[in-house]
Design an enzyme around this catalytic site. Structure first.
Site, PDB file in Angstrom:
ATOM      1  CG  ASN A   4      -1.918  -1.140   1.201  1.00  0.00           C
ATOM      2  OD1 ASN A   4      -2.950  -1.020   0.475  1.00  0.00           O
ATOM      3  ND2 ASN A   4      -1.468  -2.315   1.894  1.00  0.00           N
ATOM      4  CD  GLU A   5       4.403   1.552  -2.724  1.00  0.00           C
ATOM      5  OE1 GLU A   5       4.844   2.208  -1.844  1.00  0.00           O
ATOM      6  OE2 GLU A   5       5.195   0.863  -3.206  1.00  0.00           O
ATOM      7  N   PRO A   6       1.996   5.302  -0.996  1.00  0.00           N
ATOM      8  CG  PRO A   6       3.701   6.885  -0.588  1.00  0.00           C
ATOM      9  CD  PRO A   6       3.576   5.625  -0.850  1.00  0.00           C
ATOM     10  CB  THR A  21       8.476   0.343  -3.963  1.00  0.00           C
ATOM     11  OG1 THR A  21       7.844   0.882  -2.735  1.00  0.00           O
ATOM     12  CG2 THR A  21       8.213  -1.240  -3.505  1.00  0.00           C
TER      13      THR A  21
END
Ligand code: PGA
Length: 271
Positions: free
Chosen positions: A163-165, A182
């Site tokens: 779950n990225e920004p 990432t």
């Protein structure tokens, strides 16, 4: 933090533990014993223990200790069901870089868990079937009563799982794009960034927050700045790990270097 006390993951608490002297190895063994105690506690009651598992360098020493506890101290994983956080999209389970391979290499091949109790998102599901597949992953978790303990690392973007920004707090398991940072961090494993997948299947923030207990681990100075933002900064989508602040039962185990930007640690050192 007292590593002589038995780890107990049954009592709810929100705690940040940053021992001044204990090493990553000591802390990982302590966490592994906490997991083992929970497995045994559940086994004694005839219950299954549902573990949410993470990949990456961070949990490796925990897995090594769990394997040791199995081989040397008779810990059985007969009553354990696992759900992994994520998998690269587009990789089959046979790919050396798949998390399926990672988990089998570091844990599952060395313990007595039943293969039907291992759940890892399938990165080879067709795009048309992804939504249904992700819903079924969620449904399977729910059908076994949800996750008892979720292990987490943290990425330098603040991701938990993938779950990225920008991640929504309401998200269940879903397909996501990977942040450039990432992909850069994974480039060594893949022999160059161009080989790193751009997508992944991940449990969502809502899935992670549904776990009864969350254990986040982080080691080393490269995690210090993002940990400060996640644990002491505002809660919001730009640092997905900051959502952990709303969970009632989280233990954050970090070494001294990873803790070096936390204001509470800075004041500890000054005092
Ligand atoms: P790492 O990755 O364990 O390899 O540092 C953690 C993460 O990206 O969640």
């Amino acid at each position: 933090m007292n590593l002589n006390r038995e780890a107990n993951f049954l009592e709810p608490e929100f705690q940040i533990l940053y021992p001044l002297v204990a090493t990553q190895q000591n802390i990982s063994c302590w966490v592994a014993r906490g997991i083992a105690n929970l497995i045994r506690h559940k086994a004694a009651r005839g219950e299954m223990c549902v573990l949410g598992l993470a990949t990456g360098a961070t949990p490796l020493a925990v897995y090594r200790e769990l394997v040791r506890l199995h081989k040397c101290e008779g810990l059985s994983f007969n009553n354990v069901i696992t759900f992994n956080l994520d998998e690269y999209y587009g990789l089959s389970r046979n790919d050396a870089n798949s998390y399926w391979q990672f988990m089998h290499r570091h844990l599952f091949n060395h313990i007595d868990i039943k293969s039907e109790n291992i759940n890892i998102p399938d990165g080879s599901v067709g795009l048309d079937d992804i939504e249904e597949y992700c819903d079924s992953y969620e449904a399977k978790m729910a059908s076994v009563g949800g996750i008892d303990v979720q292990l987490l690392g943290i990425g330098r973007t603040g991701h938990i799982g993938f779950n990225e920004p920008g991640a929504s707090v309401f998200s269940g398991t879903h397909l996501v794009g990977l942040a450039e940072q990432t992909r850069k961090d994974a480039a060594v494993d893949f022999g160059g960034i161009k080989n790193v997948p751009t997508l992944a299947i991940t449990m969502g923030i809502k899935t992670i927050l549904n776990a009864s207990k969350i254990v986040l681990l982080a080691w080393g100075a490269k995690k210090a700045s993002i940990l400060q933002k996640a644990l002491e900064g505002p809660i919001g989508p730009m640092v997905p790990a900051s959502y952990l602040q709303v969970h009632q039962n989280v233990s954050i185990f970090i070494d001294h270097k990873a803790a070096s930007c936390l204001s509470s640690v800075t004041s500890d050192i000054k005092n």
